[in-house]
Design a protein around this motif. Structure first.
Motif, PDB file in Angstrom:
ATOM      1  N   LYS A  77      37.187 145.968  81.984  1.00 35.00           N
ATOM      2  CA  LYS A  77      36.486 145.387  83.133  1.00 35.00           C
ATOM      3  C   LYS A  77      36.233 143.909  82.849  1.00 35.00           C
ATOM      4  CE  LYS A  77      36.266 149.325  85.245  1.00 35.00           C
ATOM      5  NZ  LYS A  77      37.118 149.581  86.421  1.00 35.00           N
ATOM      6  N   PRO A  78      36.279 143.033  83.853  1.00 32.81           N
ATOM      7  CA  PRO A  78      36.518 143.353  85.269  1.00 32.81           C
ATOM      8  C   PRO A  78      37.967 143.174  85.703  1.00 32.81           C
ATOM      9  CG  PRO A  78      35.747 141.100  85.073  1.00 32.81           C
ATOM     10  CD  PRO A  78      35.832 141.643  83.677  1.00 32.81           C
ATOM     11  N   TRP A  79      38.869 142.719  84.787  1.00 36.36           N
ATOM     12  CA  TRP A  79      40.214 142.318  85.194  1.00 36.36           C
ATOM     13  C   TRP A  79      41.282 143.386  84.941  1.00 36.36           C
ATOM     14  CZ3 TRP A  79      40.197 138.331  88.238  1.00 36.36           C
ATOM     15  CH2 TRP A  79      39.201 137.362  88.111  1.00 36.36           C
ATOM     16  N   ASN A  80      40.897 144.533  84.401  1.00 40.44           N
ATOM     17  CA  ASN A  80      41.858 145.608  84.114  1.00 40.44           C
ATOM     18  C   ASN A  80      43.027 145.107  83.252  1.00 40.44           C
ATOM     19  OD1 ASN A  80      40.232 147.148  85.755  1.00 40.44           O
ATOM     20  ND2 ASN A  80      41.595 147.054  87.523  1.00 40.44           N
ATOM     21  N   GLN A  81      42.694 144.379  82.181  1.00 45.23           N
ATOM     22  CA  GLN A  81      43.719 143.800  81.318  1.00 45.23           C
ATOM     23  C   GLN A  81      44.209 144.803  80.283  1.00 45.23           C
ATOM     24  OE1 GLN A  81      41.095 140.417  80.216  1.00 45.23           O
ATOM     25  NE2 GLN A  81      42.938 139.168  80.493  1.00 45.23           N
ATOM     26  N   CYS A  82      45.521 144.886  80.125  1.00 41.06           N
ATOM     27  CA  CYS A  82      46.115 145.608  79.006  1.00 41.06           C
ATOM     28  C   CYS A  82      46.189 144.662  77.810  1.00 41.06           C
ATOM     29  CB  CYS A  82      47.507 146.121  79.377  1.00 41.06           C
ATOM     30  SG  CYS A  82      47.516 147.225  80.811  1.00 41.06           S
ATOM     31  N   TRP A  83      46.671 145.166  76.661  1.00 35.55           N
ATOM     32  CA  TRP A  83      46.730 144.326  75.470  1.00 35.55           C
ATOM     33  C   TRP A  83      47.559 143.074  75.705  1.00 35.55           C
ATOM     34  CZ3 TRP A  83      47.640 148.418  71.011  1.00 35.55           C
ATOM     35  CH2 TRP A  83      46.435 149.106  70.797  1.00 35.55           C
ATOM     36  N   HIS A  84      48.720 143.239  76.377  1.00 37.30           N
ATOM     37  CA  HIS A  84      49.585 142.077  76.584  1.00 37.30           C
ATOM     38  C   HIS A  84      48.945 141.055  77.519  1.00 37.30           C
ATOM     39  CE1 HIS A  84      50.681 145.353  79.338  1.00 37.30           C
ATOM     40  NE2 HIS A  84      50.999 144.437  80.234  1.00 37.30           N
ATOM     41  N   ASP A  85      48.096 141.517  78.451  1.00 38.29           N
ATOM     42  CA  ASP A  85      47.377 140.576  79.304  1.00 38.29           C
ATOM     43  C   ASP A  85      46.322 139.813  78.511  1.00 38.29           C
ATOM     44  OD1 ASP A  85      48.584 140.988  81.865  1.00 38.29           O
ATOM     45  OD2 ASP A  85      47.636 142.946  81.917  1.00 38.29           O
ATOM     46  N   LYS A  86      45.622 140.510  77.623  1.00 34.40           N
ATOM     47  CA  LYS A  86      44.595 139.854  76.822  1.00 34.40           C
ATOM     48  C   LYS A  86      45.215 138.827  75.887  1.00 34.40           C
ATOM     49  CE  LYS A  86      40.938 143.309  76.967  1.00 34.40           C
ATOM     50  NZ  LYS A  86      40.022 142.376  77.654  1.00 34.40           N
ATOM     51  N   ALA A  87      46.385 139.156  75.325  1.00 34.21           N
ATOM     52  CA  ALA A  87      47.047 138.228  74.413  1.00 34.21           C
ATOM     53  C   ALA A  87      47.485 136.953  75.130  1.00 34.21           C
ATOM     54  CB  ALA A  87      48.254 138.902  73.762  1.00 34.21           C
ATOM     55  N   ALA A  88      47.878 137.076  76.395  1.00 34.82           N
ATOM     56  CA  ALA A  88      48.373 135.925  77.158  1.00 34.82           C
ATOM     57  C   ALA A  88      47.312 135.309  78.070  1.00 34.82           C
ATOM     58  CB  ALA A  88      49.572 136.341  78.006  1.00 34.82           C
ATOM     59  N   HIS A  89      46.093 135.869  78.082  1.00 33.92           N
ATOM     60  CA  HIS A  89      45.021 135.388  78.967  1.00 33.92           C
ATOM     61  C   HIS A  89      45.463 135.465  80.432  1.00 33.92           C
ATOM     62  CE1 HIS A  89      42.693 134.015  75.521  1.00 33.92           C
ATOM     63  NE2 HIS A  89      43.792 133.448  75.052  1.00 33.92           N
ATOM     64  N   THR A  90      46.023 136.601  80.816  1.00 31.28           N
ATOM     65  CA  THR A  90      46.498 136.786  82.184  1.00 31.28           C
ATOM     66  C   THR A  90      45.906 138.068  82.767  1.00 31.28           C
ATOM     67  OG1 THR A  90      48.464 137.999  81.406  1.00 31.28           O
ATOM     68  CG2 THR A  90      48.675 135.624  81.740  1.00 31.28           C
ATOM     69  N   PHE A  91      46.094 138.243  84.061  1.00 31.67           N
ATOM     70  CA  PHE A  91      45.791 139.503  84.725  1.00 31.67           C
ATOM     71  C   PHE A  91      46.817 139.715  85.822  1.00 31.67           C
ATOM     72  CE2 PHE A  91      43.899 136.580  87.630  1.00 31.67           C
ATOM     73  CZ  PHE A  91      43.827 137.205  88.854  1.00 31.67           C
ATOM     74  N   VAL A  92      46.949 140.943  86.282  1.00 31.82           N
ATOM     75  CA  VAL A  92      47.910 141.271  87.345  1.00 31.82           C
ATOM     76  C   VAL A  92      47.148 141.333  88.658  1.00 31.82           C
ATOM     77  CG1 VAL A  92      49.609 142.919  88.179  1.00 31.82           C
ATOM     78  CG2 VAL A  92      49.355 142.546  85.725  1.00 31.82           C
ATOM     79  N   ALA A  93      47.510 140.432  89.569  1.00 29.36           N
ATOM     80  CA  ALA A  93      46.802 140.323  90.853  1.00 29.36           C
ATOM     81  C   ALA A  93      47.509 141.158  91.917  1.00 29.36           C
ATOM     82  CB  ALA A  93      46.736 138.868  91.307  1.00 29.36           C
ATOM     83  N   GLY A  94      46.706 141.789  92.755  1.00 33.76           N
ATOM     84  CA  GLY A  94      47.244 142.583  93.837  1.00 33.76           C
ATOM     85  C   GLY A  94      47.027 141.919  95.178  1.00 33.76           C
ATOM     86  N   PRO A  95      47.502 142.525  96.254  1.00 39.57           N
ATOM     87  CA  PRO A  95      47.310 141.950  97.588  1.00 39.57           C
ATOM     88  C   PRO A  95      45.848 141.952  97.980  1.00 39.57           C
ATOM     89  CG  PRO A  95      48.202 144.167  97.747  1.00 39.57           C
ATOM     90  CD  PRO A  95      48.226 143.809  96.295  1.00 39.57           C
ATOM     91  N   ALA A  96      45.488 140.985  98.824  1.00 43.59           N
ATOM     92  CA  ALA A  96      44.089 140.876  99.281  1.00 43.59           C
ATOM     93  C   ALA A  96      43.719 142.100 100.087  1.00 43.59           C
ATOM     94  CB  ALA A  96      43.904 139.613 100.114  1.00 43.59           C
ATOM     95  N   ARG A  97      42.511 142.559  99.879  1.00 42.41           N
ATOM     96  CA  ARG A  97      42.049 143.758 100.600  1.00 42.41           C
ATOM     97  C   ARG A  97      41.215 143.376 101.817  1.00 42.41           C
ATOM     98  NH1 ARG A  97      39.985 147.215  95.283  1.00 42.41           N
ATOM     99  NH2 ARG A  97      42.002 147.331  94.255  1.00 42.41           N
TER     100      ARG A  97
END
Length: 212
Positions: A192-212
């Protein structure tokens, strides 16, 4: 001028005449009303700032699509190389049987090692071309594009740099070859809050979805 309570107000016909632009009244011409146009750069910035983590279903579907593409191309190169390695090992075993002596047959030698290295090289090049470069340029692979999600930097909400995209892919792929990567992927279910997997944490990224 129209008479009445308004006192000196231009009539409707005079207002139309002014809007039409009388050449004798050039200095008093009234500019016609135009609807406000939203600045495209500000609109893009607002969309980026409103990005939210993508749902697990979309991420899983995108990863499956990307895995099928990468596995298919890698298999096309691996099959002939694997066949060559197997034939080489069979020849060594047959030669050992014909010798009538107890001989140790090593499965890994120069020939089989070169075949394995070639497969890993194909996987590396394909990973850079299919995963890293599109992620760094557009923030998405083919699978992510089809599923409507994209990778973004955790701070600026822009696509990651090439270095971060490469690190993200390596942290995803290398542990996955050792089966440990499954733990890193499941990690995103509880992060939480970005639902990061290990590879996201290593790269300081997150996967963004469509606006709700």
């Amino acid at each position: 001028m129209a008479s009445g309570v308004g006192g000196g107000q231009p009539s409707w016909a005079q207002q139309v005449h002014q809007l039409a632009g009388d050449p004798a009244d050039e200095g008093q011409r009234v500019a016609p009303w135009k609807p406000p146009v939203d600045d495209p750069f500000q609109a893009a910035a607002r969309r980026q700032a409103a990005a939210r983590p993508a749902g697990l279903g979309r991420r899983l579907a995108a990863r499956l699509l990307d895995t099928v593409v990468v596995a298919g191309v890698t298999a096309a190169a691996a099959v002939p190389l694997g066949t060559r390695a197997v034939d080489h090992i069979d020849e060594k075993i047959d030669a050992a049987k014909l010798s009538g002596e107890k001989v140790t047959v090593w499965l890994l030698d120069a020939t089989t090692a070169s075949c394995l290295g070639a497969v890993l090289a194909v996987l590396l090049v394909l990973g850079v071309l299919y995963e890293v470069l599109p992620t760094a340029k557009w923030g998405r692979t083919l699978g992510k594009k089809l599923c409507g999600i994209e990778v973004r930097d955790i701070e600026g909400h822009e696509p990651p740099t090439f270095g971060r995209a490469l690190g993200r892919w390596l942290v995803l792929s290398v542990p996955s070859l050792l089966v440990v990567g499954l733990v890193g992927v499941v990690w995103g279910l509880f992060d939480k809050p970005w639902n990061q997997c290990w590879h996201d944490k290593a790269a300081h990224t997150f996967v963004a979805g469509p606006a709700r």
